[in-house]
Design a protein around this motif. Structure first.
Motif, PDB file in Angstrom:
ATOM      1  N   ASP A  35       4.825   4.883   3.270  1.00  0.00           N
ATOM      2  CA  ASP A  35       4.275   6.215   3.478  1.00  0.00           C
ATOM      3  C   ASP A  35       5.298   7.242   3.011  1.00  0.00           C
ATOM      4  O   ASP A  35       6.437   7.248   3.468  1.00  0.00           O
ATOM      5  CB  ASP A  35       3.967   6.412   4.960  1.00  0.00           C
ATOM      6  CG  ASP A  35       3.037   7.585   5.221  1.00  0.00           C
ATOM      7  OD1 ASP A  35       3.253   8.641   4.596  1.00  0.00           O
ATOM      8  OD2 ASP A  35       2.125   7.445   6.045  1.00  0.00           O
TER       9      ASP A  35
ATOM     10  N   TYR B  26       0.860  -1.184   0.000  1.00  0.00           N
ATOM     11  CA  TYR B  26       0.000   0.000   0.000  1.00  0.00           C
ATOM     12  C   TYR B  26       0.893   1.230   0.000  1.00  0.00           C
ATOM     13  O   TYR B  26       1.749   1.396   0.876  1.00  0.00           O
ATOM     14  CB  TYR B  26      -0.901   0.000   1.242  1.00  0.00           C
ATOM     15  CG  TYR B  26      -1.751   1.241   1.403  1.00  0.00           C
ATOM     16  CD1 TYR B  26      -2.626   1.648   0.403  1.00  0.00           C
ATOM     17  CD2 TYR B  26      -1.695   1.999   2.576  1.00  0.00           C
ATOM     18  CE1 TYR B  26      -3.422   2.777   0.557  1.00  0.00           C
ATOM     19  CE2 TYR B  26      -2.492   3.123   2.746  1.00  0.00           C
ATOM     20  CZ  TYR B  26      -3.354   3.507   1.729  1.00  0.00           C
ATOM     21  OH  TYR B  26      -4.140   4.630   1.884  1.00  0.00           O
TER      22      TYR B  26
ATOM     23  N   THR C 264       2.634  -5.015   2.928  1.00  0.00           N
ATOM     24  CA  THR C 264       3.355  -3.948   3.619  1.00  0.00           C
ATOM     25  C   THR C 264       2.788  -2.611   3.175  1.00  0.00           C
ATOM     26  O   THR C 264       1.927  -2.546   2.291  1.00  0.00           O
ATOM     27  CB  THR C 264       4.864  -3.991   3.311  1.00  0.00           C
ATOM     28  OG1 THR C 264       5.039  -3.900   1.886  1.00  0.00           O
ATOM     29  CG2 THR C 264       5.490  -5.280   3.800  1.00  0.00           C
ATOM     30  N   ARG C 265       3.271  -1.532   3.781  1.00  0.00           N
ATOM     31  CA  ARG C 265       2.840  -0.198   3.385  1.00  0.00           C
ATOM     32  C   ARG C 265       4.043   0.719   3.309  1.00  0.00           C
ATOM     33  O   ARG C 265       5.027   0.542   4.025  1.00  0.00           O
ATOM     34  CB  ARG C 265       1.792   0.358   4.337  1.00  0.00           C
ATOM     35  CG  ARG C 265       2.201   0.405   5.786  1.00  0.00           C
ATOM     36  CD  ARG C 265       1.083   0.957   6.649  1.00  0.00           C
ATOM     37  NE  ARG C 265       0.835   2.357   6.396  1.00  0.00           N
ATOM     38  CZ  ARG C 265      -0.312   2.968   6.677  1.00  0.00           C
ATOM     39  NH1 ARG C 265      -1.327   2.287   7.182  1.00  0.00           N
ATOM     40  NH2 ARG C 265      -0.456   4.249   6.432  1.00  0.00           N
TER      41      ARG C 265
ATOM     42  N   GLY D 229      -5.849   1.961   4.505  1.00  0.00           N
ATOM     43  CA  GLY D 229      -4.583   1.225   4.520  1.00  0.00           C
ATOM     44  C   GLY D 229      -4.574   0.111   5.540  1.00  0.00           C
ATOM     45  O   GLY D 229      -4.088  -0.998   5.264  1.00  0.00           O
TER      46      GLY D 229
ATOM     47  N   VAL E 249      -4.134  -3.950   4.626  1.00  0.00           N
ATOM     48  CA  VAL E 249      -3.058  -4.801   5.136  1.00  0.00           C
ATOM     49  C   VAL E 249      -3.620  -5.940   5.979  1.00  0.00           C
ATOM     50  O   VAL E 249      -3.216  -7.104   5.824  1.00  0.00           O
ATOM     51  CB  VAL E 249      -2.045  -3.967   5.942  1.00  0.00           C
ATOM     52  CG1 VAL E 249      -1.031  -4.868   6.643  1.00  0.00           C
ATOM     53  CG2 VAL E 249      -1.320  -2.972   5.042  1.00  0.00           C
TER      54      VAL E 249
ATOM     55  N   SER F 104      -3.207   5.256  -2.390  1.00  0.00           N
ATOM     56  CA  SER F 104      -4.186   6.055  -1.651  1.00  0.00           C
ATOM     57  C   SER F 104      -5.023   6.967  -2.533  1.00  0.00           C
ATOM     58  O   SER F 104      -5.962   7.603  -2.049  1.00  0.00           O
ATOM     59  CB  SER F 104      -3.478   6.887  -0.579  1.00  0.00           C
ATOM     60  OG  SER F 104      -2.508   7.736  -1.159  1.00  0.00           O
TER      61      SER F 104
ATOM     62  N   ARG G  91       1.114   5.455  -0.069  1.00  0.00           N
ATOM     63  CA  ARG G  91       0.312   6.642   0.231  1.00  0.00           C
ATOM     64  C   ARG G  91       1.197   7.818   0.606  1.00  0.00           C
ATOM     65  O   ARG G  91       2.366   7.663   0.940  1.00  0.00           O
ATOM     66  CB  ARG G  91      -0.642   6.362   1.407  1.00  0.00           C
ATOM     67  CG  ARG G  91       0.071   6.354   2.766  1.00  0.00           C
ATOM     68  CD  ARG G  91      -0.877   6.190   3.926  1.00  0.00           C
ATOM     69  NE  ARG G  91      -1.740   7.325   4.164  1.00  0.00           N
ATOM     70  CZ  ARG G  91      -1.434   8.358   4.955  1.00  0.00           C
ATOM     71  NH1 ARG G  91      -0.251   8.414   5.567  1.00  0.00           N
ATOM     72  NH2 ARG G  91      -2.276   9.339   5.142  1.00  0.00           N
TER      73      ARG G  91
END
Length: 329
Positions: free
Chosen positions: A208, A175, A205-206, A190, A194, A244, A177
């Motif tokens: 940022d 993800y 995973t994310r 988010g 996840v 996002s 964003r």
């Protein structure tokens, strides 16, 4: 500028008589005719703003958005203006560029009765300046004092994206964003994504890229650099990318294509917002579509109730849908 006194002098009547004509009150037929003729001859325009102040109502609403570059904000403003016009209100559009001082200035307009109420997409620390009885509707963001919040179902949106990746065989997804981390509904997309992926046995995973709400050139370069680092021996380490916003998804799609990564063959992409090309054409990417028009209608309806001191729901969540845009299998 022609004034009410000018009209009275030209018609040979008192200012009070002119006022009665303007407010559709009873006056002698001959006096009404003379006043109306003078208004037409002199080109007098009724000062509706001054009349509104006298009645403690301006029939004007302000909307605060971070910018009008993002197509989601532009479409939202368009719909809000249409809905307000249908009920006799005008719209003042305020670009904040996420500047707290600008947002505070617009909030103070409402406090001073220069506008009847506010609809706001805001990510600054202006919480302490809001009051519980203030006609204020927030989009996505949570405030204290039980300020009304209207949002799409971000939690469901995250789950829909995850379920799509799971059902099409993705094994390692991410993800991506950037945006505010202040408490609000958008943070749920988010987390739900996840959590749902992990529950379905998919590694998630994310990433940022900071709290800038607008996707700037600098932010785009960070995303591009990150994607380049994720390619080893011509293969992308992720087979699903959820972003996002659709703007993010389009940046990712363009970069992967330039690197020779097949979409959706090698990597699937899902954005968020459900924006169409020129707002009427096809979806440029697969996406979680927000009900923008319904959000605008709900915001206006809620704000009008607040202005009229009627009871309202304090949190309204509207449904989202998954839409195909050629970047998923």
């Amino acid at each position: 500028m022609v004034t009410i006194k000018d009209v009275a002098a030209d018609a040979g009547v008192s200012v009070g008589t002119v006022s009665k004509v303007l407010n559709n009150m009873y006056v002698k037929a001959d006096n009404r005719r003379r006043v109306e003729e003078s208004i037409h001859k002199l080109g007098y325009q009724v000062n509706t703003y001054a009349r509104g102040l006298k009645a403690q109502q301006t029939f004007t609403v302000a909307i605060i958005v971070p910018d009008l570059i993002n197509p989601f904000f532009a479409l939202l403003v368009n719909y809000v203006e249409q809905v307000l016009a249908a009920v006799g209100y005008k719209l003042l559009v305020c670009n904040s560029h996420c500047n707290a001082d600008r947002e505070l200035a617009y909030i103070n307009m409402a406090k001073q009765n220069k506008v009847d109420g506010l609809i706001a997409v805001t990510y600054s620390n202006t919480d302490e300046y809001l009051e519980a009885d203030m006609p204020f509707v927030s989009i996505d963001r949570h405030f204290k004092h039980q300020i009304c919040c209207v949002s799409s179902d971000n939690e469901m949106g995250g789950r829909l994206a995850a379920e799509k990746f799971i059902s099409t065989g993705c094994r390692n997804v991410i993800y991506i964003r950037n945006g505010s981390n202040l408490e609000g509904e958008t943070l749920k997309r988010g987390k739900a994504f996840v959590d749902t992926c992990m529950q379905g046995g998919v590694e998630a995973t994310r990433m940022d890229f900071g709290e800038e709400t607008t996707l700037s050139k600098q932010q785009m370069n960070k995303i591009i650099s990150f994607l380049e680092q994720c390619v080893k021996n011509g293969s992308m380490m992720y087979d699903g990318i959820f972003t996002s916003s659709d703007v993010h998804a389009i940046v990712v799609l363009k970069q992967l294509t330039e690197m020779g990564i097949r979409v959706p063959g090698d990597v699937q992409i899902i954005g968020y917002d459900g924006m169409r090309i020129l707002n009427v054409g096809d979806y440029p990417v697969s996406s979680i579509a927000q009900p923008v028009k319904e959000m605008a209608v709900t915001c206006v309806d809620t704000l009008i109730k607040l202005i009229e001191k009627k009871p309202v729901e304090r949190r309204i969540i509207l449904p989202v849908t998954f839409v195909e845009g050629g970047t998923t299998r």
